[in-house]
Design an enzyme around this catalytic site. Structure first.
Site, PDB file in Angstrom:
ATOM      1  CB  SER A 112     -14.438  -8.889  -0.706  1.00  0.00           C
ATOM      2  OG  SER A 112     -13.236  -9.064   0.037  1.00  0.00           O
TER       3      SER A 112
ATOM      4  CE1 TYR B 217     -17.063  -4.703  -3.376  1.00  0.00           C
ATOM      5  CE2 TYR B 217     -17.117  -5.755  -1.212  1.00  0.00           C
ATOM      6  CZ  TYR B 217     -16.442  -5.039  -2.179  1.00  0.00           C
ATOM      7  OH  TYR B 217     -15.154  -4.641  -1.947  1.00  0.00           O
TER       8      TYR B 217
ATOM      9  CE  LYS C 255      -7.632  -1.914   4.486  1.00  0.00           C
ATOM     10  NZ  LYS C 255      -7.282  -1.313   3.193  1.00  0.00           N
TER      11      LYS C 255
ATOM     12  CD  GLU D 259      -4.327   3.874  13.550  1.00  0.00           C
ATOM     13  OE1 GLU D 259      -4.525   4.925  12.912  1.00  0.00           O
ATOM     14  OE2 GLU D 259      -3.304   3.176  13.401  1.00  0.00           O
TER      15      GLU D 259
ATOM     16  CB  CYS E 155      -0.973  -0.018   1.179  1.00  0.00           C
ATOM     17  SG  CYS E 155      -2.116  -1.407   1.123  1.00  0.00           S
TER      18      CYS E 155
ATOM     19  NE  ARG F  35      -5.516  -8.116   0.708  1.00  0.00           N
ATOM     20  CZ  ARG F  35      -4.863  -8.329   1.835  1.00  0.00           C
ATOM     21  NH1 ARG F  35      -4.027  -9.367   1.915  1.00  0.00           N
ATOM     22  NH2 ARG F  35      -5.036  -7.526   2.857  1.00  0.00           N
TER      23      ARG F  35
ATOM     24  CE  LYS G 283     -11.409  -2.747   3.794  1.00  0.00           C
ATOM     25  NZ  LYS G 283     -10.448  -2.219   2.879  1.00  0.00           N
TER      26      LYS G 283
HETATM   27  C1  PBG Z   1      -6.925  -1.398  -0.335  1.00  0.00           C
HETATM   28  C2  PBG Z   1      -8.260  -1.913   0.084  1.00  0.00           C
HETATM   29  C3  PBG Z   1      -8.604  -3.229   0.483  1.00  0.00           C
HETATM   30  C4  PBG Z   1      -9.991  -3.224   0.655  1.00  0.00           C
HETATM   31  C5  PBG Z   1     -10.431  -1.924   0.407  1.00  0.00           C
HETATM   32  N1  PBG Z   1      -9.345  -1.121   0.090  1.00  0.00           N
HETATM   33  C6  PBG Z   1      -7.834  -4.453   0.587  1.00  0.00           C
HETATM   34  C7  PBG Z   1      -6.660  -4.600   1.418  1.00  0.00           C
HETATM   35  O1  PBG Z   1      -6.360  -3.803   2.301  1.00  0.00           O
HETATM   36  O2  PBG Z   1      -5.975  -5.586   1.149  1.00  0.00           O
HETATM   37  C8  PBG Z   1     -10.803  -4.417   1.035  1.00  0.00           C
HETATM   38  C9  PBG Z   1     -12.236  -4.359   0.652  1.00  0.00           C
HETATM   39  C10 PBG Z   1     -12.936  -5.667   0.647  1.00  0.00           C
HETATM   40  O3  PBG Z   1     -12.413  -6.714   1.081  1.00  0.00           O
HETATM   41  O4  PBG Z   1     -14.080  -5.669   0.198  1.00  0.00           O
HETATM   42  N2  PBG Z   1      -6.077  -0.967   0.660  1.00  0.00           N
HETATM   43 ZN    ZN Z   2      -3.896  -0.711  -0.105  1.00  0.00          ZN
END
Ligand code: PBG
Ligand code: ZN
Length: 340
Positions: free
Chosen positions: A286, A325, A207, A245, A134, A217, A260
């Site tokens: 997801s 989704y 997160k 955070e 990232c 992914r 998240k």
């Molecule tokens: C990118 C990002 C991710 C998700 C949203 N933005 C994946 C990750 O951190 O690997 C995950 C969203 C999902 O699983 O629906 N940083």
């Molecule tokens: Zn990322």
């Protein structure tokens, strides 16, 4: 005391659907939903994501169709994830800052066709770097670890540049998701310096390093080529750290905060709701979506009821906005007056 002498009988207010509706405490609305879209180069492309039935990678023209349907269902916003071609990925993720990159093209085209649809851009480098982390890498100062690690401060400048580039393309809001320290301040400063002080920041403040991101992914083609994200995303065992955070991002000027994943972290969402006054978003990620779809495909659960129950749980826990989704299906159910 006989049964008839009971003073309190909560069941009195559950006897039929009219009274249940009258005392219902939380109601999901299409305006609560944000629909995530994965954008790929090309035309006429809808690549189904196998682990996310009903979700596809979309070329910009198809994304406009899908986004327009969502808008007609009363969904106010989409969040975009750009997926450049593999040949356009490099160590610093330069396509994320390219004025003609995939996400900039998508933002421009969607805002042009659907000016009233609110367009949020996910702001992270993992879809753009050839190593899938990232941010940019540096040699790891710690011995006996992976040779390289994400360079926090070098990544901040790149996040600011990408944010300005999305703003120049016409985005309504940026949503940094990389969990870099200081990312909100860096993005705020960069935007303000380039006369984008009107662009709000939705920070993925809390997160977690979660196994629930697996299907994403695949969809975003962003799996790291080495190591994992545990040196920047949070440990699922931590609760107090979430509040830290959140406070840091508030102090840096975040306009909204996100938690998240969602379902396994409803306690964290509730904690934030009680401790801060900013609007809160939650990401129904997801893996959460995939589990519902898989169980439904086997006939093991009532899919519609489970979707509504999950989304209502986010509201009850304190979310203002839900990235999901399921957004179009849920909005359709609400439009049809579905009551389970
Ligand atoms: C990118 C990002 C991710 C998700 C949203 N933005 C994946 C990750 O951190 O690997 C995950 C969203 C999902 O699983 O629906 N940083
Ligand atoms: Zn990322």
């Amino acid at each position: 005391m006989t049964d008839s002498a009971l003073l309190h009988r909560p069941r009195r207010l559950r006897q039929n659907s009219a009274i249940r509706r009258m005392v219902r405490e939380h109601a999901l609305q299409p305006a609560d939903l944000v629909h995530p879209l994965f954008i790929v180069p090309g035309q006429g492309i809808r690549n189904p994501v196998p682990s996310m039935p009903g979700v596809a990678q979309l070329s910009i023209d198809e994304a406009i169709r899908v986004a327009s349907q969502s808008q007609n269902l009363g969904i106010p916003a989409i969040i975009l994830f750009g997926i450049p071609e593999v040949k356009d990925k490099d160590p610093s993720g330069s396509d994320a800052r390219n004025p003609d990159g995939i996400i900039q093209q998508a933002i421009r085209a969607i805002k042009k066709s659907l000016p009233d649809l609110y367009v949020i851009a996910d702001l992270c480098y993992c879809e753009y770097t050839d190593h899938g982390h990232c941010g940019v890498l540096r040699n790891n100062p710690q011995p006996f670890q992976n040779e390289q690690e994400v360079d926090n401060d070098a990544t901040l400048a790149l996040l600011g540049a990408a944010a300005c580039s999305y703003a120049a393309a016409g985005v309504d809001m940026v949503a940094p998701s990389g969990m870099m320290d200081g990312m909100v301040a860096a993005i705020r400063n960069a935007l303000d310096q380039q006369s984008f002080s009107h662009i709000p920041i939705l920070s993925y403040a809390v997160k977690y390093a979660s196994a629930y991101y697996g299907p994403f992914r695949d969809a975003a083609e962003s799996t790291p080529t080495f190591g994992d994200r545990r040196s920047y995303q949070m440990d699922p065992a931590n609760r107090r750290e979430a509040l830290r955070e959140a406070s840091l991002d508030i102090a840096q000027g975040a306009d909204m905060l996100m938690v998240k994943p969602g379902l396994a972290y409803l306690d964290i969402l509730r904690d934030l709701r009680e401790r801060c006054d900013l609007p809160l978003a939650v990401y129904n990620v997801s893996g959460e979506y995939a589990m519902v779809k898989a169980a439904a495909a086997h006939g093991w659960i009532d899919e519609k009821r489970v979707i509504m129950e999950n989304l209502t749980a986010f509201k009850r826990a304190g979310a203002d906005l839900i990235l999901t989704y399921h957004a179009p299906e849920a909005a359709r159910l609400l439009q049809e007056g579905y009551l389970g």
